[in-house]
Design a protein around this motif. Sequence first.
Motif, PDB file in Angstrom:
ATOM      1  N   GLY A   1       0.842  -1.195   0.000  1.00 48.51           N
ATOM      2  CA  GLY A   1       0.000   0.000   0.000  1.00 48.51           C
ATOM      3  C   GLY A   1       0.874   1.240   0.000  1.00 48.51           C
ATOM      4  O   GLY A   1       0.763   2.087   0.886  1.00 48.51           O
TER       5      GLY A   1
ATOM      6  N   CYS B   1       2.012  -1.671  -5.045  1.00 52.69           N
ATOM      7  CA  CYS B   1       0.955  -0.751  -5.443  1.00 52.69           C
ATOM      8  C   CYS B   1       0.365  -1.253  -6.754  1.00 52.69           C
ATOM      9  O   CYS B   1       0.777  -2.290  -7.271  1.00 52.69           O
ATOM     10  CB  CYS B   1       1.493   0.676  -5.617  1.00 52.69           C
ATOM     11  SG  CYS B   1       2.723   0.834  -6.930  1.00 52.69           S
TER      12      CYS B   1
ATOM     13  N   ASN C   1      -2.005  -1.106   3.787  1.00 52.26           N
ATOM     14  CA  ASN C   1      -3.264  -1.406   3.104  1.00 52.26           C
ATOM     15  C   ASN C   1      -4.188  -2.241   3.982  1.00 52.26           C
ATOM     16  O   ASN C   1      -5.397  -2.019   4.025  1.00 52.26           O
ATOM     17  CB  ASN C   1      -2.999  -2.113   1.783  1.00 52.26           C
ATOM     18  CG  ASN C   1      -4.264  -2.418   1.022  1.00 52.26           C
ATOM     19  OD1 ASN C   1      -4.909  -3.442   1.254  1.00 52.26           O
ATOM     20  ND2 ASN C   1      -4.639  -1.532   0.110  1.00 52.26           N
TER      21      ASN C   1
END
Length: 315
Positions: A155, A179, A217
Amino acid sequence: MKAITKHKYGGPEILKLEEVDRPKVKEKHLLIHVKANSVNPADWHILRGKPLFARLSMGLFKPKDNILGADFAGIVEEIGSGVTKFKVGDRVFGEFMDGGAFAEYACVPETACGHIPDGIDDIEMAAVPIAGLTALQALITQGKLKEGESVLINGSSGGVGHFTVQIAKAYGAQVTAVCSSKNADFVKSIGADKVIAYDQENIHQHAGKYDLVVDTNGNLNYADYKRMGKRGVMVGFTTMGHMMAVLLKNIFSKFSLRVFTAAANNEDLNTLAKLIKEGNVKPHIEKTYPYSEIPEAIAYIESMRTRGKVAISWD
């Protein structure tokens, strides 16, 4: 003064721009003339009163605190008794999770503020507090990152993630960032040594080995941490069930997995300010909204697709 208020739990549509009384400065607090804010996932969680158990402290049926907002940058208007680190006229930034920052004036503890470096504008510094503190404390306080170590950041393009990449590089780490493929170039541009695009490679099957795994994340499972890392730090979580599943497995293991909530303090805020002044860290601000459009700004970040940060201007 003008403030963005909430009188019940719900989505951004329930927020109102209202005239309210200016807060009075308290002992060991600062009265800040707010110039800028940023919005965070914490804002919409608090707005909606979720997770539900959090209402035990926020207000069971309706919010105890009617003014939303945590991140701010502005000027010290007045100081309370016992304040030693700041004076009237100082430019400061910080965060106060009890709320009250989405207003023209906010009363915040002295310990929740840092000095804004000369030459750095308010909007840029307002983007730093929660996300920057979370990144710094995840890496250094909780993750014990050392120079030369390798770190995987899951994340890496969001608010916390893009600070985590830059801070890890500033402390001399080798950074592998996770990502989407559309954000790969952005993450490389802020310092990542290697990028794993989750839409091209399944991170739950990734075989790389790292000294530290940081998940901003919140979708890594316990097996992922143990497979990829010598130690781990869990920052975000996708659902309460997912978080509890990871934590329960960690209870019966010797693997070092830390879960925490960032706490503001003068030292860490001033460390972030120094990193920014020296050019080692730069907040990426994807959008800036006027204060009257704070509901729209919160709706935007709730989509969970923000690259970097979303800021608010009161000028």
